[in-house]
Design an enzyme around this catalytic site. Structure first.
Site, short mmCIF file in Angstrom:
data_model
loop_
_atom_site.label_atom_id
_atom_site.label_comp_id
_atom_site.label_asym_id
_atom_site.label_seq_id
_atom_site.Cartn_x
_atom_site.Cartn_y
_atom_site.Cartn_z
N CYS A 54 36.53 38.77 36.89
CA CYS A 54 37.24 37.45 36.68
C CYS A 54 36.57 36.23 37.16
CB CYS A 54 38.46 37.67 37.61
SG CYS A 54 39.79 36.54 37.87
N CYS A 94 38.85 34.42 39.96
CA CYS A 94 38.59 35.09 41.22
C CYS A 94 37.28 34.79 41.85
CB CYS A 94 38.47 36.63 40.92
SG CYS A 94 40.16 37.13 40.14
#
Length: 146
Positions: free
Chosen positions: A70, A73
């Site tokens: 991600c 993230c």
């Protein structure tokens, strides 16, 4: 006097400790393993230690649900770590990799990452999806009573 004691789960051995509220910020060591209760890094949660940390702590636990693939993230990770330094003794910062440990993510119906959930004594207090910077994390925690 007992109202002044707070339950804190050790980040090393997952044992429950009772710490006087006025001593939370100064740290202290676990009564069982003698390791610091507030090490300098964000706690890595697993399927095994998720419930003890989020369910038994009087101190709020902020969990970042994330995954290694991600992009947002990865961008938020250093901001999350910086925010953690300013909340030592007030909020435990933790991360859970949803790919490696899907059970807690499923239990809390995580549909997008990163998602932050603030827990205290097993209760979800607040939830926020999407990447945030350090200032936004600090403001979000303050707006949720931390």
């Amino acid at each position: 006097m007992t109202d002044d004691l707070k339950h804190v789960v050790c980040p090393h051995c997952d044992k429950l400790n009772r710490v006087p509220a006025e001593r939370l910020a100064s740290g202290g060591n676990c009564g069982a393993c003698k390791q610091p209760l507030w090490p300098g890094e964000v706690l890595e949660l697993t399927g095994q230690n998720f419930a003890p940390h989020t369910g038994r702590s009087d101190v709020p636990v902020l969990v970042d649900f994330w995954a290694s693939w991600c992009g947002p993230c990865k961008m938020m990770a250093p901001q999350f770590e910086q925010a953690a330094q300013g909340w030592k003794g007030k909020v435990r910062f933790a991360k859970l990799n949803t790919e490696e440990h899907p059970a807690p993510a499923g239990q809390y119906n995580i549909r997008s990452i990163p998602t932050l959930i603030l827990f205290r004594n097993g209760r979800e207090l607040a939830r926020q999806s999407g990447a945030m910077n350090q200032g936004q994390i600090d403001q979000w925690l303050k707006s949720n009573g931390c």
